[in-house]
Write an enzyme that holds these catalytic residues in place. Structure first.
Site, PDB file in Angstrom:
ATOM      1  N   ASP A  81      -0.103  -7.627   1.191  1.00 24.56           N
ATOM      2  CA  ASP A  81       0.538  -6.244   1.548  1.00 24.56           C
ATOM      3  C   ASP A  81       2.071  -6.203   1.539  1.00 24.56           C
ATOM      4  OD1 ASP A  81       0.425  -3.617   1.747  1.00 24.56           O
ATOM      5  OD2 ASP A  81      -0.199  -3.581   3.655  1.00 24.56           O
ATOM      6  N   LEU A 138      -4.575  -0.600  15.306  1.00 27.79           N
ATOM      7  CA  LEU A 138      -6.064  -0.435  15.603  1.00 27.79           C
ATOM      8  C   LEU A 138      -6.146   0.925  16.543  1.00 27.79           C
ATOM      9  CD1 LEU A 138      -8.981  -1.930  15.812  1.00 27.79           C
ATOM     10  CD2 LEU A 138      -7.951  -2.878  18.177  1.00 27.79           C
ATOM     11  N   HIS A 169       1.004  -1.321   0.061  1.00 31.86           N
ATOM     12  CA  HIS A 169       0.111  -0.022   0.140  1.00 31.86           C
ATOM     13  C   HIS A 169       0.871   1.262   0.146  1.00 31.86           C
ATOM     14  CE1 HIS A 169       0.409  -0.314   4.445  1.00 31.86           C
ATOM     15  NE2 HIS A 169       0.554   0.981   4.189  1.00 31.86           N
ATOM     16  N   THR A 172       3.056  -2.727   9.664  1.00 30.85           N
ATOM     17  CA  THR A 172       1.995  -2.412   8.747  1.00 30.85           C
ATOM     18  C   THR A 172       0.945  -1.753   9.115  1.00 30.85           C
ATOM     19  OG1 THR A 172       2.392  -4.538   7.721  1.00 30.85           O
ATOM     20  CG2 THR A 172       0.489  -3.959   7.408  1.00 30.85           C
ATOM     21  N   SER A 174       4.676   2.613   8.049  1.00 35.00           N
ATOM     22  CA  SER A 174       4.366   1.301   7.165  1.00 35.00           C
ATOM     23  C   SER A 174       5.473   0.851   6.071  1.00 35.00           C
ATOM     24  CB  SER A 174       3.177   1.710   6.118  1.00 35.00           C
ATOM     25  OG  SER A 174       2.060   1.621   6.974  1.00 35.00           O
ATOM     26  N   GLY A 223      -6.137 -27.484   0.493  1.00 36.20           N
ATOM     27  CA  GLY A 223      -7.110 -28.190  -0.120  1.00 36.20           C
ATOM     28  C   GLY A 223      -8.066 -28.588   1.030  1.00 36.20           C
ATOM     29  N   GLY A 235     -12.407 -25.688   6.868  1.00 38.06           N
ATOM     30  CA  GLY A 235     -12.621 -26.110   8.350  1.00 38.06           C
ATOM     31  C   GLY A 235     -12.773 -24.589   9.197  1.00 38.06           C
TER      32      GLY A 235
END
Length: 450
Positions: free
Chosen positions: A137, A231, A107, A228, A212, A268, A271
């Site tokens: 990212d 919050l 970004h 990165t 970042s 593959g 869950g």
């Protein structure tokens, strides 16, 4: 700077004032006074962390008011697309001084036409993009004509423990290189909605715009994360920051160097996170891991002997706490690579070796667009995305797609990989025109919005 609720970038802001010797901080001083300091380590490491400035043009979409659409007629466009210039700042880390390779966040450089790297000593160089992966990212740049560069040693993020001291280095708010400190608050954070592929190191570092792509390092100066996001619902740091683990970054960079893109491995299985309820139902003593609800037919997992009801608790000897973490770990490992899964089956622990499938052949096309349900896709060696199979009476068959059709583009945007096809479809908000090659002819099939 990546934004999660508010902003992105990382700068750690925990101050060591009086720290006991047991904490493990290096001490320097004279006979009268000894004070903890990280200065010698930082003098070695900080020249490898760079500031990144970018500029370019970005598409801006603006919906046309209904009144104007009526004025110009029923066939007038629903939205206008314009290009607007932009500038941005971020950070990066030199991981190879000889080749001038710099790791940063995608970004930070997304849509940039010009990228300039500034070293700690003030030297400036142009940089070019080697490869990017928007889903995790990560971006890999190369400094052009750089001399006397300094690289940082990459550590093993899988060996981190909650409580380990860490130091963040970056360029918050364009102030210039800044060093801050904190601890590892949590490991294997996922399901946050920040990126598509998530397996974050959480730290109490103060993350700010411009950090970042910067470095998260251990006290011995080894890179263990790429800062990165944060919050920050109130617009500022609240001590919850996230970094991409160095192990994951290394796997992705290796693929970018080899292929110019990330070719993800696929296990593959379907869950969920192992919960207390599931553990109780299966009479398991553990409450962390990836619960396997279904093993997809003809997948790498089926060929390796995995079964529904298995609980995957580790990959290559490193513990797995959730299904999200399993997906991120596997998704950063290249297709065709062999991994060892640590599983629990009927209360017994065992190891299973799996050679991962290629995402290009394993992805469910319906995830890209509902109208593509029923097709199998793979990369075409001559360019485009090849339709290898079309299920009878499926939405794709009713649309008119056929086996061996090659998807060349979406609304005139070329698509030479599954990731490019995914991105092109995500960027289209209205009518979608698939440009197909069928035999020696080209045609368009029109899809409506999702």
């Amino acid at each position: 700077m990546k934004t999660f609720l508010v902003s992105a970038g990382l700068a750690l802001a925990v101050t060591f004032t009086s720290v006991p010797v047991q904490a493990g901080l290096p001490f320097f001083g004279n006979d009268k006074e000894e004070l903890p300091t990280l200065a010698p380590m930082l003098e070695e490491v900080t020249p490898a962390v760079v500031n990144i400035s970018v500029k370019g043009n970005r598409e801006v979409r603006q919906r046309v008011p209904e009144a104007f659409r009526f004025f110009f007629g029923p066939n007038s466009p629903q939205e206008q697309v314009r290009e607007r210039p932009f500038r941005g700042l971020g950070s990066g880390v030199i991981i190879d001084k000889d080749n001038g390779y710099v790791v940063t966040n995608n970004h930070v450089i997304d849509d940039a036409s010009e990228i300039q790297v500034t070293l700690k000593d003030g030297r400036q160089y142009d940089a070019k993009v080697i490869g990017t992966d928007a889903r995790s990212d990560i971006a890999l740049l190369q400094i052009q004509d750089g001399k006397n560069l300094t690289e940082i040693e990459v550590g093993r993020s899988g060996q981190l423990r909650v409580g380990d001291f860490v130091v963040a280095i970056g360029n918050p708010f364009g102030l210039g290189q800044t060093v801050t400190s904190g601890i590892v608050s949590a490991l294997g954070r996922s399901g946050l909605g920040i990126e598509e592929v998530e397996n974050f190191i959480q730290t109490d570092a103060a993350i700010n715009s411009g950090n970042s792509g910067g470095a998260l390092v251990t006290l011995d100066g080894k890179l263990i994360g790429i800062n990165t996001a944060i919050l920050g619902p109130g617009g500022g740091n609240i001590g919850i920051g996230f970094a991409i683990p160095a192990d994951m970054m290394t796997n992705l960079v290796d693929q970018l160097l080899e292929f110019g893109e990330v070719r993800r491995g696929v296990l593959g299985v379907r869950g969920d996170n192992l919960t207390q309820d599931i553990a109780n139902a299966l009479d398991l003593e553990m409450t962390q891991g990836a619960f396997v609800a279904e093993v997809i037919a003809d997948s790498a997992a089926e060929q390796a002997g995995l079964k529904s009801g298995d609980v995957i608790v580790g990959v290559n000897g490193e513990s797995i706490r959730s299904f999200f973490e399993l997906a991120a770990r596997v998704g950063s490992i290249g297709a065709g690579k062999e991994v060892t899964l640590n599983i629990v089956r009927d209360g017994d622990e065992m190891d299973v070796s799996v050679v991962l499938d290629n995402e290009e052949s394993a992805t469910v096309a319906a995830e890209l667009h509902p109208a593509l349900e029923g097709v199998s896709l793979s990369v075409n060696s001559g360019g485009g995305v090849l339709i290898t199979e079309v299920a009878e009476n499926s939405p794709a068959a009713r649309l008119g797609l056929r086996q061996n059709d090659i998807i060349l583009g979406v609304n005139k945007t070329p698509t030479n990989s599954l990731s490019e096809l995914r991105q092109a479809l995500d960027n289209v908000g209205g009518v979608i025109a698939l440009n197909l090659q069928r035999g020696n002819s080209q045609l368009y099939l029109v899809l409506r919005g999702r």
